[in-house]
Design a protein around this motif. Structure first.
Motif, PDB file in Angstrom:
ATOM      1  N   LEU A   1    -100.408  41.024 -23.760  1.00 39.02           N
ATOM      2  CA  LEU A   1     -99.646  39.977 -23.107  1.00 39.02           C
ATOM      3  C   LEU A   1     -98.158  40.259 -23.259  1.00 39.02           C
ATOM      4  O   LEU A   1     -97.687  40.499 -24.374  1.00 39.02           O
ATOM      5  N   LYS A   2     -97.413  40.258 -22.141  1.00 39.27           N
ATOM      6  CA  LYS A   2     -95.968  40.449 -22.208  1.00 39.27           C
ATOM      7  C   LYS A   2     -95.316  39.144 -22.632  1.00 39.27           C
ATOM      8  O   LYS A   2     -95.687  38.075 -22.158  1.00 39.27           O
ATOM      9  N   GLN A   3     -94.343  39.242 -23.521  1.00 36.59           N
ATOM     10  CA  GLN A   3     -93.573  38.076 -23.931  1.00 36.59           C
ATOM     11  C   GLN A   3     -92.100  38.397 -23.702  1.00 36.59           C
ATOM     12  O   GLN A   3     -91.515  39.243 -24.377  1.00 36.59           O
ATOM     13  N   TYR A   4     -91.516  37.758 -22.697  1.00 39.44           N
ATOM     14  CA  TYR A   4     -90.125  38.002 -22.351  1.00 39.44           C
ATOM     15  C   TYR A   4     -89.196  37.272 -23.307  1.00 39.44           C
ATOM     16  O   TYR A   4     -89.505  36.187 -23.792  1.00 39.44           O
TER      17      TYR A   4
ATOM     18  N   THR B   1     -91.601  30.332 -23.725  1.00 35.76           N
ATOM     19  CA  THR B   1     -92.751  31.215 -23.525  1.00 35.76           C
ATOM     20  C   THR B   1     -94.010  30.472 -23.086  1.00 35.76           C
ATOM     21  O   THR B   1     -94.845  31.048 -22.394  1.00 35.76           O
TER      22      THR B   1
ATOM     23  N   CYS C   1     -93.654  30.321 -19.314  1.00 38.08           N
ATOM     24  CA  CYS C   1     -93.431  31.600 -18.632  1.00 38.08           C
ATOM     25  C   CYS C   1     -94.742  32.155 -18.061  1.00 38.08           C
ATOM     26  O   CYS C   1     -95.748  32.251 -18.765  1.00 38.08           O
ATOM     27  N   ASN C   2     -94.713  32.526 -16.771  1.00 39.53           N
ATOM     28  CA  ASN C   2     -95.907  33.124 -16.157  1.00 39.53           C
ATOM     29  C   ASN C   2     -95.830  34.655 -16.147  1.00 39.53           C
ATOM     30  O   ASN C   2     -96.648  35.307 -15.537  1.00 39.53           O
ATOM     31  N   ARG C   3     -94.825  35.213 -16.810  1.00 40.67           N
ATOM     32  CA  ARG C   3     -94.655  36.653 -17.008  1.00 40.67           C
ATOM     33  C   ARG C   3     -94.551  37.432 -15.698  1.00 40.67           C
ATOM     34  O   ARG C   3     -95.058  38.526 -15.573  1.00 40.67           O
ATOM     35  N   CYS C   4     -93.883  36.848 -14.711  1.00 42.58           N
ATOM     36  CA  CYS C   4     -93.748  37.511 -13.409  1.00 42.58           C
ATOM     37  C   CYS C   4     -92.665  38.598 -13.425  1.00 42.58           C
ATOM     38  O   CYS C   4     -92.683  39.491 -12.590  1.00 42.58           O
ATOM     39  N   GLY C   5     -91.698  38.503 -14.339  1.00 37.06           N
ATOM     40  CA  GLY C   5     -90.647  39.507 -14.437  1.00 37.06           C
ATOM     41  C   GLY C   5     -89.460  39.283 -13.521  1.00 37.06           C
ATOM     42  O   GLY C   5     -88.558  40.113 -13.471  1.00 37.06           O
TER      43      GLY C   5
ATOM     44  N   TYR D   1     -89.021  42.592 -22.826  1.00 38.28           N
ATOM     45  CA  TYR D   1     -90.290  42.003 -23.242  1.00 38.28           C
ATOM     46  C   TYR D   1     -90.900  42.832 -24.346  1.00 38.28           C
ATOM     47  O   TYR D   1     -90.599  44.000 -24.516  1.00 38.28           O
TER      48      TYR D   1
END
Length: 66
Positions: A3-6, A40, A43-47, A60
């Motif tokens: 899972l990416k966490q920005y 977080t 956040c939907n981790r769309c970038g 991230y």
């Protein structure tokens, strides 16, 4: 599962808030000091924020989730 966490690098962030304006999930909010902060849980981790930041202040980390 990965899972990416920005997150926002405070030493590179200028506070322009371009990331705040582009976040489709509304996951970036302004702190009391006028700096953006990524929530977080929203956040939907769309970038989109990372692509918009011209100062490269958003990065991230990859987290393992079980």
């Amino acid at each position: 599962m990965q899972l990416k966490q920005y997150y926002i690098k405070p030493d590179l962030c200028t506070g322009c808030q371009a990331c705040l304006a582009v976040c489709p999930a509304g996951a970036i909010q302004e702190t009391a000091l006028g700096r953006p902060q990524i929530r977080t849980v929203l956040c939907n981790r769309c970038g989109a924020c990372k692509r918009k930041c011209k100062h490269k202040a958003i990065a991230y980390r990859v987290r393992l989730q079980f």
